[in-house]
Scaffold this active site. Structure first.
Site, PDB file in Angstrom:
ATOM      1  N   GLY A 113      36.200 -66.335  31.863  1.00 35.88           N
ATOM      2  CA  GLY A 113      36.183 -64.897  31.945  1.00 35.88           C
ATOM      3  C   GLY A 113      37.688 -64.268  31.622  1.00 35.88           C
TER       4      GLY A 113
ATOM      5  CD  GLU B 286      30.890 -73.230  32.651  1.00 38.35           C
ATOM      6  OE1 GLU B 286      30.569 -72.089  32.735  1.00 38.35           O
ATOM      7  OE2 GLU B 286      30.205 -74.133  33.171  1.00 38.35           O
TER       8      GLU B 286
ATOM      9  N   GLY C 135      35.014 -68.932  26.460  1.00 30.80           N
ATOM     10  CA  GLY C 135      34.375 -68.805  25.080  1.00 30.80           C
ATOM     11  C   GLY C 135      35.284 -67.393  24.407  1.00 30.80           C
TER      12      GLY C 135
ATOM     13  NE  ARG D 150      32.274 -57.994  22.292  1.00 30.23           N
ATOM     14  CZ  ARG D 150      33.385 -57.559  22.740  1.00 30.23           C
ATOM     15  NH1 ARG D 150      34.050 -56.907  21.760  1.00 30.23           N
ATOM     16  NH2 ARG D 150      33.912 -57.511  24.134  1.00 30.23           N
TER      17      ARG D 150
ATOM     18  CE1 TYR E 236      27.749 -55.851  27.193  1.00 32.42           C
ATOM     19  CE2 TYR E 236      29.097 -57.270  25.592  1.00 32.42           C
ATOM     20  CZ  TYR E 236      28.061 -57.020  26.432  1.00 32.42           C
ATOM     21  OH  TYR E 236      27.480 -58.080  26.757  1.00 32.42           O
TER      22      TYR E 236
ATOM     23  CB  CYS F  20      18.668 -45.026   9.673  1.00 30.73           C
ATOM     24  SG  CYS F  20      19.028 -45.049   8.003  1.00 30.73           S
ATOM     25  CD  GLU F  21      18.705 -46.852  16.321  1.00 32.18           C
ATOM     26  OE1 GLU F  21      19.393 -46.615  17.316  1.00 32.18           O
ATOM     27  OE2 GLU F  21      17.818 -47.536  15.942  1.00 32.18           O
TER      28      GLU F  21
END
Length: 401
Positions: free
Chosen positions: A218, A259, A261, A298, A302, A328-329
């Site tokens: 994190g 861990e 990422g 993202r 988010y 198309c949105e």
């Protein structure tokens, strides 16, 4: 990498294309290892879900990392990339017993995050070492959209369920060899993280045969100029001191594991897209690109920020643009963003496109997934071909109706 390198990649491989700078990945890995250089046994498991291209996995193997996986398929990718099973940890959420047992049969470290599966697995396989994922209910992150440490989180076994957990371990006679936590993403407050670590140390005292303690990850990376980030050097200094002290108290050699990422790959990534159209309305100038949230979800999912540069005109006069996609949105990457003047055909570069970008891409609107390129030893290497219609049709048999 500079603008001319990126423009040459766009010229050679087309757009949209993801580009990853191997040097940045290597530097981030060595930075994290260096922050914990005074820990005798350190293991960095790269979180495959962030960016799962097999060439990237091979790069991490070369660096000496292990893997953090969340699915049987990620485990299989890791094995194909050449990782030894004992250098892979499996930390799924909500998967079946069948999947967990299939992974365990491969010799991979199992990490279980709920009491029901723990009891089932321990009853059937008491001889297989298991790590337990604890939710300490401490949120060290700042983005509530991606936090997982809160009381209602689906991740981990609540620290308040420790008595029940200990009963299961005693009744099954299972072997607990690791303990794990995750306080959420985007760690801002190191002292809060260390407070959660104290909860994990206290929990660890209940288990006498631990080989490792896994603090998840994190770590926050900067997304814009002067953005705050996790001070891993400060965290390394403080957590190393506390971990080494705990190891002495525990009386058994322990490995400290992480861990990461996003920390390892986010800043290495660049997403290149071509401007299809510049559209002026009564109040907004839209720059419409040859991509959409099918390739980079993202910002829509988010509300995440990705710095955008017009690398075709980096020194041009800045204007305000809303950068949008061709889906198309509602498909917006940025609203009223100051960017060097954009013309149709220009190449825009999105920063921090290494983590949770291509790995979350889809074929929505039947669009092809983009190419991926690794910048390695000052050379552009194609590590994933752009999809074609054959890829879209693969697995769909020709049915005559």
């Amino acid at each position: 990498m500079n603008h001319s390198d990126l423009l040459q990649i766009a010229e050679t491989f087309g757009s949209p294309t993801y580009v990853y700078d191997a040097t940045k990945i290597e530097n981030q890995y060595h930075r994290l290892v260096g922050a914990f250089s005074k820990v005798e046994r350190l293991r960095i498991h790269y979180a495959v879900k962030a960016l799962s291209n097999i060439t990237i996995l091979k790069l991490f193997k070369k660096l000496g990392a292990g893997l953090d996986t969340v699915s049987l398929q990620e485990v299989q990718l890791g094995l194909k990339a050449g990782f030894e099973p004992n250098h892979i940890i499996f930390t799924p959420n909500g998967v079946s017993m069948d999947e967990i047992e299939a992974v365990a049969a491969l010799g991979v470290q199992i990490n279980i995050d709920n009491l029901s599966i723990l009891e089932q697995f321990g009853t059937k396989n008491p001889q297989i070492p298991v790590c337990i994922r604890i939710n300490p209910h401490v949120m060290a992150g700042g983005n509530t959209n991606i936090s997982v440490g809160h009381i209602d989180s689906k991740f981990g076994i609540s620290i308040h369920q420790l008595p029940h957990l200990l009963r299961i371990v005693e009744n099954t006679g299972m072997h607990i060899n690791g303990i794990h936590m995750h306080t959420g993403s985007d760690i801002l407050d190191i002292d809060v993280f260390l407070y959660a670590a104290e909860i994990l140390f206290e929990t660890a005292k209940h288990f006498k045969t631990l080989d490792f303690i896994d603090f998840g990850s994190g770590f926050k990376v900067p997304y814009k100029k002067d953005d705050i980030e996790t001070n891993v050097e400060e965290l390394g200094k403080k957590l190393t001191k506390r971990f080494n002290l705990f190891e002495k108290e525990y009386g058994r050699p322990l490995t400290l594991a992480f861990e990461p990422g996003k920390f390892l790959v986010s800043e290495s990534g660049f997403f290149l897209a071509k401007v299809n159209v510049v559209k002026q309305t009564t109040s907004t100038v839209f720059a419409g690109i040859d991509s959409g949230f099918n390739h980079l979800i993202r910002p829509m999912l988010y509300g995440s920020y990705h710095h955008i540069e017009n690398i075709s005109n980096p020194k041009g006069k800045e204007r305000f643009y809303s950068v949008v996609g061709y889906i198309c949105e509602t498909d917006t990457f940025a609203n009223n963003r100051r960017i060097s003047e954009i013309k149709e055909g220009d190449i825009l570069c999105f920063k921090n496109a290494g983590a949770y970008c291509f790995s979350m891409a889809s074929n929505y609107n039947s669009r092809f997934k983009p190419a991926e390129v690794l910048w390695y030893d000052s050379k552009a290497i194609l590590i994933r071909e752009r999809e074609t219609l054959d890829d879209i049709l693969k697995g769909q048999p020709e049915i005559q109706l």
